[in-house]
Scaffold this active site. Structure first.
Site, PDB file in Angstrom:
ATOM      1  N   HIS A 350      76.280  35.968  30.911  1.00 58.37           N
ATOM      2  CA  HIS A 350      77.345  35.132  30.300  1.00 58.37           C
ATOM      3  C   HIS A 350      77.998  34.207  31.337  1.00 58.37           C
ATOM      4  O   HIS A 350      79.023  33.568  31.092  1.00 58.37           O
ATOM      5  CB  HIS A 350      78.639  36.076  30.034  1.00 58.37           C
ATOM      6  N   LYS A 536      93.058  30.224  26.765  1.00 55.05           N
ATOM      7  CA  LYS A 536      91.752  30.929  27.532  1.00 55.05           C
ATOM      8  C   LYS A 536      92.438  31.603  28.788  1.00 55.05           C
ATOM      9  O   LYS A 536      93.298  31.204  29.409  1.00 55.05           O
ATOM     10  CB  LYS A 536      90.686  30.045  27.846  1.00 55.05           C
ATOM     11  N   ARG A 537      91.335  32.277  29.652  1.00 55.62           N
ATOM     12  CA  ARG A 537      91.667  32.859  30.821  1.00 55.62           C
ATOM     13  C   ARG A 537      91.940  31.572  31.881  1.00 55.62           C
ATOM     14  O   ARG A 537      91.595  30.584  31.689  1.00 55.62           O
ATOM     15  CB  ARG A 537      90.341  33.693  31.514  1.00 55.62           C
ATOM     16  N   LYS A 542      88.038  26.005  34.388  1.00 58.02           N
ATOM     17  CA  LYS A 542      88.456  25.639  33.205  1.00 58.02           C
ATOM     18  C   LYS A 542      89.223  24.520  33.138  1.00 58.02           C
ATOM     19  O   LYS A 542      89.499  23.886  32.212  1.00 58.02           O
ATOM     20  CB  LYS A 542      88.966  27.004  32.484  1.00 58.02           C
ATOM     21  N   THR A 643      84.258  30.412  23.140  1.00 54.18           N
ATOM     22  CA  THR A 643      84.170  31.001  21.757  1.00 54.18           C
ATOM     23  C   THR A 643      85.477  30.468  21.251  1.00 54.18           C
ATOM     24  O   THR A 643      85.499  30.282  19.799  1.00 54.18           O
ATOM     25  CB  THR A 643      84.088  32.451  21.642  1.00 54.18           C
ATOM     26  N   LYS A 647      86.666  28.785  17.306  1.00 48.11           N
ATOM     27  CA  LYS A 647      87.604  29.267  16.665  1.00 48.11           C
ATOM     28  C   LYS A 647      88.459  28.150  16.080  1.00 48.11           C
ATOM     29  O   LYS A 647      89.123  27.976  14.868  1.00 48.11           O
ATOM     30  CB  LYS A 647      88.458  30.425  17.184  1.00 48.11           C
TER      31      LYS A 647
HETATM   32  C1  7GP Z   1      82.436  34.239  29.173  1.00 48.68           C
HETATM   33  C2  7GP Z   1      82.133  32.853  29.460  1.00 48.68           C
HETATM   34  O1  7GP Z   1      82.839  32.577  30.332  1.00 48.68           O
HETATM   35  C3  7GP Z   1      82.322  32.061  28.221  1.00 48.68           C
HETATM   36  O2  7GP Z   1      82.003  30.861  28.337  1.00 48.68           O
HETATM   37  C4  7GP Z   1      81.505  32.824  27.020  1.00 48.68           C
HETATM   38  O3  7GP Z   1      81.863  32.103  25.852  1.00 48.68           O
HETATM   39  C5  7GP Z   1      81.838  34.354  26.826  1.00 48.68           C
HETATM   40  O4  7GP Z   1      81.434  34.838  28.067  1.00 48.68           O
HETATM   41  C6  7GP Z   1      80.928  34.820  25.615  1.00 48.68           C
HETATM   42  O5  7GP Z   1      79.561  34.677  26.051  1.00 48.68           O
HETATM   43  N1  7GP Z   1      82.117  35.089  30.457  1.00 48.68           N
HETATM   44  C7  7GP Z   1      83.001  36.289  30.443  1.00 48.68           C
HETATM   45  O6  7GP Z   1      84.081  36.575  29.851  1.00 48.68           O
HETATM   46  C8  7GP Z   1      82.946  37.055  31.854  1.00 48.68           C
HETATM   47  O7  7GP Z   1      83.488  38.188  31.982  1.00 48.68           O
HETATM   48  C9  7GP Z   1      81.433  37.664  33.619  1.00 48.68           C
HETATM   49  O8  7GP Z   1      81.741  36.683  32.437  1.00 48.68           O
HETATM   50  C10 7GP Z   1      80.361  38.493  33.633  1.00 48.68           C
END
Ligand code: 7GP
Length: 795
Positions: A350, A536-537, A542, A643, A647
């Site tokens: 991810h 978002k976070r 970002k 995501t 939405k």
């Molecule tokens: C997130 C990504 O930053 C985001 O772009 C993506 O849409 C989402 O996963 C689902 O695939 N990543 C995380 O939330 C995260 O914690 C670290 O990544 C492993």
């Protein structure tokens, strides 16, 4: 349904000694939660029966995070009871909406990865696929964010207080998980045996959360493990005088399921995190293997009946744990165990952010999990030997699992899984060509793409009933069942009446959000203004900071240069990981700008900035339907997918974004004319990085940038100034805000101009809704089913 009403009454009588007319909202809430859970349990029994009979292959989805969102509305909606219960309660003077609000958001996750896991559970269940999720029952979920004087404060989220009614405790399926101690290798005539001694055992208690499907007979389960001491202390150790060690089980058990780590995208090498990861993967694997063995009396066919999906590397200890169980408990040879293991696991990556690729120092890891460590070491030894054999030894610096005394979990996952996938086309390409390029060479075909998707039933059906009702009537298709049919809306792209109706619905949602903003921040916003949303976070990559910088630019232009832009409300919501100083400073900056603008009678006529505290699923459900502009402005190449972008589009917001993550695919879907793209491409970012990005040159050569940054240095509401951030922007910012500023600013102007052409804007908005079909989680999970898992629907 009659029964449901009767059940509510009975529950109130039995538990509280009340009639419904005497009951409190809190009591009604509890009754609804428990009865719904029990209904789902009954349904679950039926679908489980079919599953047992068919003996079909199942998926187990391992994730440290599931952001399930509120469950009551979702379940009543899915079960089709919502309207009737609403009327029944109304007859007795209760509002179902208020009852829904009592339920806390189970905050068992940080952001995208956790929410994705829940979207997929929902979609797979609605489509009758057999899936079971596994995670941890965190006593405290993601912290509650309170903004105080512009600064983020974190408060514990005691969600179980009211959230526990949805859970079913399964004390018949407790499992023991072992930590610390020593392993001894013993050779006998039958071969090698591993004796594991002096370990500390703790108990894993299962709590099940039922996942309902829309218009489906299937109910799946998310099993959450809670840690518990095994009962009493270790007498033997106590007698030997090792008092603190004798109490170890209790101390560890206390801490493991205590709280969710609030950092996503980075790991700071904490022993507790290792324990959390092993705790839930070991309990889950033991359970899965036992179930399989009880059904088939063999594990030889394990990989034919079981797929275990690893949601990023956090659950990667599943891999050595399965090896351990097969070898140490079921006496499989290494080769046979390895052959089963490598056919069982599939892994999703991810993020490519280096700081988020999990690594554990051997010195930290080995004492906690001595047996698991020896297995990882052996996997690595064999992998390295194989690389030698195939002439890939030169790339072992990149590929070995253990490197410089550090265990690289992504490498473990790639070596041991039969499938590795990225989450958008661009992200997968970057994995293949860059992050994991040697792996891609030695394992051709192992890397595939599955672009993310979202649970449209929640994000449109439940979050925006006004739009849903309208489209249902207009289109006469059940797009809630099958989102691809929403493209029928395209036929109306030049229909003035329809475009106006859509605009009116958007305005209703904006009005609702404006009321919420008023009540939570005391800021009055103009619903005729453009609602421009970045939620978002909070992360540097970002680039909330780029957005803020542009707002400062506007502020200055309005105040000193007579600029009169079309009114805009910039809405932010974001949590920062508690130890992330820069992120917290950016929140402070945004809140300060908001305050300064509110205090300025001229500027506030044109722009407003709102920071909504405590971003979470239920707040996203309020903001998203009201958005006009969706800010997706990460540095190209950094956002794996996103995501929220999907939405927002689904609800008619138009994307303003870089060519990053799934923005690329949104761009492909809606076409150049229905999206605002700006900034460097991921290749250009790479290029610029190699050629030594010099932020200061942008400052020196661009008048607007210079004036904006200089002005930012003068911003000061009392005791804080933002020199620190200004310095960062002109020197070390690796996300190159200044390199994209000019292009961002110009595109923002185009957004503003376009918005004033109502016909044009409404049409763009319509096209976005109509083209959102491919971003349904139904499509995404279908790809997982077909390309990776090869499972079938429950018959
Ligand atoms: C997130 C990504 O930053 C985001 O772009 C993506 O849409 C989402 O996963 C689902 O695939 N990543 C995380 O939330 C995260 O914690 C670290 O990544 C492993």
């Amino acid at each position: 349904m009659d029964n449901f009403a009767t059940d509510i009454k009975k529950y109130l009588e039995k538990i509280f000694g009340n009639t419904i007319d005497e009951a409190s909202e809190r009591q009604i809430y509890q009754a609804l939660m428990v009865i719904t859970r029990d209904r789902l349990a009954e349904k679950r029994f039926e679908s489980n029966k079919k599953l047992k009979e068919s003996q079909q292959k199942r998926v187990y989805y391992m994730s440290m995070e599931f952001l399930v969102g509120k469950t009551l509305r979702n379940n009543l909606y899915n079960l089709g009871y919502e309207d009737e219960i609403k009327h029944f309660l109304a007859k007795h003077g209760f509002s179902l909406e208020r009852i829904y609000n009592i339920e806390p958001d189970p905050g068992l996750g940080n952001g995208g990865l956790g929410r994705l896991a829940s979207c997929y559970m929902d979609a797979l269940t609605s489509n009758d696929y057999p899936i079971m999720g596994f995670s941890i029952l965190y006593e405290f979920g993601i912290f509650k964010q309170v903004i105080s004087d512009g600064w983020q404060q974190e408060y514990p989220d005691n969600w179980l207080d009211l959230g526990r009614y949805g859970l079913l405790y399964r004390n018949d399926e407790e499992i023991e998980v072992k930590f610390y101690g020593n392993t001894k290798e013993e050779w006998s005539s039958e071969g090698l045996h591993i004796r594991y001694e002096d370990y500390t055992a703790i108990k894993a208690e299962p709590y099940d959360l039922f996942i309902s499907g829309y218009d489906s007979d299937t109910v799946n389960v998310l099993r959450l493990w809670k840690s518990k001491a095994t009962g009493g202390f270790n007498m033997k150790l106590f007698e030997k005088g090792e008092y603190s060690k004798s109490l170890e089980s209790e101390a560890i058990a206390e801490s493991i399921s205590k709280l969710l780590y609030p950092a996503d995208d980075n790991d700071n090498g904490k022993a507790l995190r290792i324990k959390q990861q092993y705790f839930f993967t070991s309990a889950s694997l033991q359970q899965i293997v036992k179930n399989h063995y009880d059904t088939y009396m063999t594990l030889d066919n394990f990989a034919e009946k079981v797929v275990i999906h690893i949601n990023d590397t956090h659950p990667s200890m599943c891999i050595p744990e399965l090896m351990r169980i097969l070898m140490d408990e079921y006496e499989y040879s290494w080769d046979k165990a390895w052959s089963i293991t490598t056919k069982t696991f599939a892994y999703t990556n991810h993020t490519i952010m280096a700081e988020a690729l999990e690594k554990w120092s051997v010195d930290l890891f080995q004492p906690i999990l001595p047996r698991i460590y020896t297995i990882i070491r052996e996997i690595n030894n064999r992998f390295c030997k194989w690389c030698n054999d195939i002439g890939a030894a030169g790339e072992l610096d990149e590929m070995s699992i253990i490197h410089n005394n550090v265990i690289r979990m992504a490498n473990l996952c790639i070596v041991s899984s039969y499938s590795v996938n990225g989450v958008s086309m661009l992200h997968t390409e970057i994995l293949k060509k860059d992050t994991f390029k040697s792996f891609n060479r030695i394992y051709p075909g192992k890397f595939i793409n599955v672009t993310n998707g979202i649970a449209h039933r929640r994000w449109l059906g439940q979050a925006n009933p006004e739009l849903t009702r309208y489209l249902n009537k207009l289109l006469g298709v059940d797009f809630i069942k099958d989102l691809s049919s929403i493209d029928k809306l395209l036929e109306y792209q030049d229909d003035k009446a329809v475009l106006e109706d859509l605009e009116n619905i958007k305005n209703i949602k904006k009005l609702q959000l404006a009321e919420y903003i008023k009540s939570s921040t005391a800021i009055k916003v103009d619903t005729n203004s453009i609602f421009d949303v970045q939620i978002k976070r909070l992360h540097e990559y970002k680039r909330q900071l780029l957005n803020a910088l542009h707002i400062i630019y506007l502020y200055r232009m309005i105040k000193f240069n007579g600029l009169k832009p079309y009114p805009r409300t910039f809405i932010f919501s974001a949590k920062a990981s508690s130890g992330y100083v820069m992120a917290k400073n950016i929140i402070k900056l945004i809140c300060s700008i908001s305050e300064i603008i509110e205090a300025d009678p001229i500027v506030r006529e044109y722009i407003k900035v709102v920071f909504l505290e405590d971003y979470r699923v239920s707040l996203a459900e309020k903001i998203i339907p009201a958005a006009n502009v969706s800010e997706q402005i990460s540095q190209a190449g950094k956002e794996a997918s996103g995501t929220g972008n999907m939405k927002l589009m689904l609800n008619g917001a138009v994307t303003l974004g870089t060519m990053d993550g799934a923005n690329v695919e949104i761009h492909n879907a809606v076409g150049q004319d229905n999206i605002f793209i700006f900034g460097l491409s991921s290749e250009e970012v790479e290029e610029l990085f190699k050629n030594d990005y010099r932020a200061i040159d942008y400052y020196n050569n661009n008048q607007d940038i210079k004036e904006t940054i200089d002005f930012m240095r003068t911003l000061d509401n009392g005791h804080t100034n933002f020199n620190y951030i200004a310095d960062y922007l002109v020197s070390t910012d690796p996300y190159m805000c200044l390199a994209d500023f000019e292009s961002y600013k110009n595109t923002q102007k185009i957004v503003e101009d376009t918005y004033q052409d109502k016909g044009k804007w409404n049409k763009m908005s319509l096209v976005n809704i109509a083209k959102s079909g491919i971003f349904s989680a139904d499509r995404a999970t279908k790809e997982y089913v077909e390309k990776i898992w090869k499972i079938e629907k429950i018959k």
